[in-house]
Design an enzyme around this catalytic site. Structure first.
Site, PDB file in Angstrom:
ATOM      1  CE  LYS A  15      -2.334  -1.486   3.792  1.00 37.96           C
ATOM      2  NZ  LYS A  15      -1.654  -2.508   3.718  1.00 37.96           N
ATOM      3  N   GLY A  39       3.375  -0.352   8.848  1.00 36.90           N
ATOM      4  CA  GLY A  39       4.838   0.131   8.417  1.00 36.90           C
ATOM      5  C   GLY A  39       4.937   0.091   6.760  1.00 36.90           C
ATOM      6  CG  HIS A  40       2.324   2.319   4.892  1.00 41.97           C
ATOM      7  ND1 HIS A  40       1.304   3.361   4.990  1.00 41.97           N
ATOM      8  CD2 HIS A  40       1.673   1.023   5.078  1.00 41.97           C
ATOM      9  CE1 HIS A  40       0.008   2.531   5.363  1.00 41.97           C
ATOM     10  NE2 HIS A  40       0.292   1.152   5.358  1.00 41.97           N
ATOM     11  CD  GLN A 222      -3.090  -2.035  10.648  1.00 38.88           C
ATOM     12  OE1 GLN A 222      -4.032  -1.636  10.617  1.00 38.88           O
ATOM     13  NE2 GLN A 222      -1.813  -1.815  11.113  1.00 38.88           N
TER      14      GLN A 222
END
Ligand code: IMP
Length: 421
Positions: A15, A39-40, A222
């Site tokens: 994402k 965590g992106h 998520q």
């Protein structure tokens, strides 16, 4: 144009990268649920950024980023993130706004999260131990502390004292060490002072922006099957990761949303415990061997499996997905055959939906269709028509099985490795 972006699988769908790409068309980027369990990962040129709370829109100058009321905020973690970004040359002042009604994650939440996991033993959820479940628990129990409290020294001191007392009693039951009120107070108050310039009424801010026709991107954290209501409960996170969470977590009504983009990998992964019907050791070994599929927040090796269209069809239904972004296609480049799950078999019965009982879902055997592999590297491909024909067939098939229009295909972590259809 207001866009909600959601994960259509179990999280980690890529994402961060798609949000970064879509941010180009947005004025505002808003986080609406979860906390620093997320965590992106975003690559800008040679620089790698892993953002846990701050929307990745912060990496594009002129974009305004909002942490909405639905997020649970660890103030210490957030200050660290702001400092790291500033060291890397990205200023947050005047571009980052945090809802004053977002709830805080405090040290007792993290401690209780860890203790509960230990007590559960083999039935543990496999949480990130960031205190997310206990923080949302306090919110629902109406005993949570919020940013509005943190930035008010008297109110914070008074409320924290009561919460530390109660939570120390809980920690005693677990046989864990009590927390020092003073230590927690001083550390969090210092973070409160640092965060104060960013804390505001984000609901009003966003509605004013919409009145001026600003485009807003709501970035989900998520994924659908980690949703507290629609996921594989209890192996889920504690927020609504589905599109409805974007409305409640920001204060923007459903009829102001224009489109929902679902992000999914060309295969399936999951971190933590709980059922994963298409899990497959060979794919996991292959992807881990390529150095892929290790968690951005905890570094844990992700569980991996074939693409599950029963799950992604369900995600389309729950989220109202209009468009799909399919990521990590290049992860499958070396395979002779690629499988897709189209139904589940339980004994003699065949079903095409996700059963609510995780014990039943755990017993589901996937029914697969096979596609020939393209056996060609795709990571340098920039246009849809330049993808190998077999890869295009595969992507079209998983989009049709999922029941939403294919809009974006991604073949690597960089911005340039993105195709628009
Ligand atoms: P929690 O959110 O830390 O309570 O963890 C609950 C479950 O959600 C665990 O299985 C975690 O591995 C999973 N989870 C939480 N955040 C993420 C994420 O950002 N990506 C993937 N899985 C996540």
């Amino acid at each position: 144009m207001n866009t909600i972006l959601v994960g259509a699988q179990w999280g980690d769908e890529g994402k961060g990268k798609i949000i970064d790409v879509l941010t180009e068309q947005a004025d505002y980027v808003v986080r609406t649920q979860g906390g620093n369990n997320a965590g992106h990962t975003v690559y800008v040129g040679p620089k790698k950024y892993v953002l846990h709370l701050i929307p990745s829109g912060i990496l594009r100058k002129k974009k305004i980023c909002v942490i909405g009321n639905g997020v649970v905020v660890d103030p210490i973690g957030l200050v660290k993130e702001i400092d790291t970004l500033e060291k890397l040359g990205t200023k947050c002042d005047g571009r980052l706004f945090i809802s004053e009604t977002a709830h805080l994650v405090l040290p007792y939440h993290r401690e209780i999260d860890a203790q509960r996991e230990t007590v559960k033993g083999k039935n543990k959820i496999g949480t990130t131990k960031r205190g997310i479940g206990p923080a949302y628990g306090d919110k629902v129990a109406r005993v949570g502390l919020r940013l509005i409290d943190l930035v008010n020294p008297e109110v914070f001191a008074e409320k924290l004292k009561v919460r530390i007392k109660e939570n120390n009693a809980i920690l005693k039951v677990f046989g864990a060490k009590p927390l020092s009120y003073k230590k927690v107070h001083d550390e969090y108050r210092a973070a409160g002072d640092r965060l104060k310039p960013f804390v505001t009424n984000t609901l009003i801010l966003l509605h004013k922006a919409m009145a001026k026709n600003a485009s807003i991107l709501f970035e989900g954290a998520q994924g659908t099957f980690l949703d507290i209501d629609h996921g594989t409960y209890p192996y889920v996170t504690s927020s609504n990761t589905t599109s409805g969470g974007a409305c409640t977590g920001s204060g923007i009504a459903p009829n102001r949303m224009d489109r929902v983009v679902g992000v999914m990998k060309a295969y399936t992964t999951r971190v933590g415990e709980g059922p994963l019907p298409t899990e497959n050791a060979e794919i996991a070994d292959m992807l881990h061997g390529m150095g892929r599929e290790f968690g951005a927040t905890t570094g844990r090796a992700r569980r991996c499996g074939w693409f599950d269209s029963v799950a992604t069809r369900h995600a389309t239904m729950v989220n109202g997905i209009d468009e799909l972004a399919i990521t990590n296609l290049d992860g499958l480049d070396t395979l002779d055959t690629v499988k897709v799950c189209i139904a589940y078999r339980i004994g003699k019965q065949k079903i095409d939906y996700i059963p609510n009982d995780v014990a039943i879902l755990s017993k589901c055997e996937p029914v697969y269709v096979e596609f020939p592999g393209w056996k060609t590297p795709t990571d340098k491909v920039k246009n849809w028509k330049d993808l190998p024909a077999k890869a295009r067939t595969y992507l079209k098939a998983i989009s049709e099985l999922t029941g939403a229009k294919l809009a974006i295909a991604s073949v690597g972590p960089a911005r340039e490795q993105t195709m628009f259809l």
